[in-house]
Design an enzyme around this catalytic site. Structure first.
Site, PDB file in Angstrom:
ATOM      1  N   ARG A  75       9.516 -11.534 -10.567  1.00  0.00           N
ATOM      2  CA  ARG A  75       8.170 -11.392 -10.017  1.00  0.00           C
ATOM      3  C   ARG A  75       7.909  -9.911  -9.780  1.00  0.00           C
ATOM      4  NH1 ARG A  75      10.559 -15.687  -7.036  1.00  0.00           N
ATOM      5  NH2 ARG A  75       9.529 -17.708  -7.339  1.00  0.00           N
ATOM      6  N   LYS A 115      10.884 -14.512  -3.396  1.00  0.00           N
ATOM      7  CA  LYS A 115       9.773 -15.141  -2.686  1.00  0.00           C
ATOM      8  C   LYS A 115      10.298 -15.920  -1.487  1.00  0.00           C
ATOM      9  CE  LYS A 115       5.593 -17.825  -3.666  1.00  0.00           C
ATOM     10  NZ  LYS A 115       4.859 -18.563  -4.716  1.00  0.00           N
ATOM     11  N   HIS A 131       2.676 -10.539 -14.561  1.00  0.00           N
ATOM     12  CA  HIS A 131       3.147 -11.927 -14.491  1.00  0.00           C
ATOM     13  C   HIS A 131       3.182 -12.589 -15.867  1.00  0.00           C
ATOM     14  CE1 HIS A 131       4.301 -15.366 -12.045  1.00  0.00           C
ATOM     15  NE2 HIS A 131       3.569 -16.116 -12.842  1.00  0.00           N
ATOM     16  N   ARG A 158       6.771 -12.495 -17.160  1.00  0.00           N
ATOM     17  CA  ARG A 158       7.605 -13.548 -16.557  1.00  0.00           C
ATOM     18  C   ARG A 158       7.257 -14.913 -17.161  1.00  0.00           C
ATOM     19  NH1 ARG A 158      10.149 -15.356 -11.624  1.00  0.00           N
ATOM     20  NH2 ARG A 158       9.117 -17.148 -10.681  1.00  0.00           N
ATOM     21  N   HIS A 197      12.555 -20.606  -8.759  1.00  0.00           N
ATOM     22  CA  HIS A 197      11.655 -21.639  -8.265  1.00  0.00           C
ATOM     23  C   HIS A 197      12.408 -22.595  -7.347  1.00  0.00           C
ATOM     24  CE1 HIS A 197       8.723 -21.164 -11.908  1.00  0.00           C
ATOM     25  NE2 HIS A 197       8.442 -20.338 -10.921  1.00  0.00           N
ATOM     26  N   TYR A 241       5.173 -24.522 -17.497  1.00  0.00           N
ATOM     27  CA  TYR A 241       5.482 -23.932 -18.791  1.00  0.00           C
ATOM     28  C   TYR A 241       5.639 -24.983 -19.879  1.00  0.00           C
ATOM     29  CZ  TYR A 241       6.420 -20.083 -15.634  1.00  0.00           C
ATOM     30  OH  TYR A 241       6.300 -19.144 -14.652  1.00  0.00           O
TER      31      TYR A 241
END
Length: 297
Positions: A158, A183, A255, A258, A281, A290
Site C-alpha cells: 500500500r 493497515k 494503488h 498493487r 488482507h 481481483y
C-alpha cells in the site's frame, strides 16, 4: 472556530495519541482529529455538557449541517467521500470513548453516502514493462523510480506501507521485506522475486547514496531529491511522469500497481488465500475483488 473547553482539549489530545498507537497513518489521524474537533465545537454551540452528552440528535444535526454547507476551498457542497470520512472518524472516536470513558457516540443511524465505484483496470505485463523502461537507466532518480515500482508492484505494498519501509526492513539474503506500518497497525513479511531484489538492491547501493544528505543519516528507504523522506504527493507525481513517458494513455495511481500484481498472481494460479496473505488482507472478501476483475478483463 469556537474555543474548546479544557476538558475537550484534553480528550482530543488523548484521541490523537490513541490513533497514533493504533497505527493509523499521519493523514488519517490528522483528519480524524480535526473532524472530531468540528463535532465537539458544533456540539458546544448548543450544549454545555461534555462528550457524554453527545446524543443521536446531535449527530444527526451535525451531518445535516455538513451536507448543507459549502466548502470554502471548492465553493461546492462537500463530496460523498468527505461525508463518509466524517462517519469513519466518528466511529474511531466512539471506539476510543468506549475504551477510556465508557461512552458510546451514536453513529449507527447515519448511513454511508452512496459512491459510484470506479473499477480499477489492472495494468498488463506489457504496461508494467513500459513503466520500468521509462525510468532513466543510471540517473539517481531512475534508480529510485525502479525501486518505487518494485515496492508497489513487485511487493504489492500500500502507499503508506511503502513510505515507511526502512533500510533495515529489507533482507536481501531471504528476499523479504518486513512491513511494519501495515493497515490497522498490522505487520507482515512480504517475499519478493529476484527481479524485484535486483531493483531494490540497485537503488540501495547505487541510487540512494546519491540522494542521501551528507550531513544527515536517513534510514527511510525512499528519499526525495533533497535527501528527505519522500511524501505521498511526490510519489504520485513521479508515477504520473513515468506514465506519460511510457506512452500509456490512461490515468494510473500507486494503488493500480498493487492491484495489478494481485491480478497477475491470480492469473498465474496462486491460491487466493496466499494472495491475501501477500497483500496483508485480513479477510478473503477484500482479495476476491481481483477474481471479478480478472474475469471481466
Amino acid at each position: 472556530m469556537k474555543q474548546l473547553s479544557v476538558q475537550s482539549q484534553k480528550v482530543l489530545q488523548q484521541f490523537e495519541r490513541w490513533l497514533k498507537v493504533q497505527g493509523y497513518s499521519k493523514s488519517v489521524y490528522y483528519a480524524s482529529y480535526h473532524r472530531i474537533q468540528e463535532l465537539i465545537v458544533f456540539h458546544q454551540q448548543t450544549n454545555s455538557g461534555g462528550i457524554k452528552s453527545i446524543k443521536k440528535k446531535v449527530i444527526s444535526e451535525f451531518f445535516d449541517y455538513q451536507k448543507s454547507r459549502v466548502s470554502d476551498r471548492t465553493n461546492r457542497r462537500i463530496s460523498s467521500y468527505h461525508l463518509n470520512d466524517y462517519i469513519f472518524s466518528i466511529k474511531r472516536f466512539s471506539r476510543f470513548c468506549q475504551k477510556y470513558y465508557e461512552v458510546t457516540i451514536p453513529i449507527e443511524h447515519i448511513r454511508l453516502e452512496p459512491i459510484a465505484k470506479e473499477t480499477k483496470v489492472p495494468l498488463t505485463l506489457q504496461e508494467i514493462q513500459l513503466l520500468f523502461n521509462a525510468t532513466h537507466p543510471t540517473d539517481r532518480l531512475g534508480y529510485r523510480d525502479r525501486c518505487m515500482l518494485a515496492l508497489y508492484y513487485g511487493c504489492g505494498l500500500r502507499r503508506n506501507e511503502g513510505l515507511h519501509v526502512y533500510l533495515n526492513d529489507i533482507c536481501f539474503t531471504r528476499n523479504q521485506i518486513h512491513v511494519r506500518e501495515g493497515k490497522g497497525g498490522k505487520q507482515r513479511i512480504v517475499p519478493f522475486t529476484q527481479s524485484t531484489r535486483y531493483h531494490l538492491k540497485e537503488y540501495v547501493y547505487k541510487g540512494r547514496p546519491l540522494l542521501q544528505c551528507k550531513h544527515k543519516t536517513r534510514k527511510v528507504l525512499l528519499l526525495n531529491e533533497r535527501g528527505q523522506p519522500i511524501q505521498a504527493q511526490s510519489l504520485n507525481n513521479r508515477l504520473k511522469k513515468l506514465v506519460k513517458q511510457s506512452g500509456i494513455n490512461r490515468k494510473i495511481g500507486i494503488h493500480h500497481l498493487r492491484h495489478s500484481i494481485a491480478t497477475h498472481l491470480l492469473d498465474n494460479n496462486m491460491p487466493i488465500d496466499q494472495i491475501a496473505k501477500f497483500l496483508g488482507h485480513s479477510s478473503l472478501e477484500s482479495t476476491q475483488i481481483y477474481t471479478h476483475v480478472t474475469i471481466q478483463v
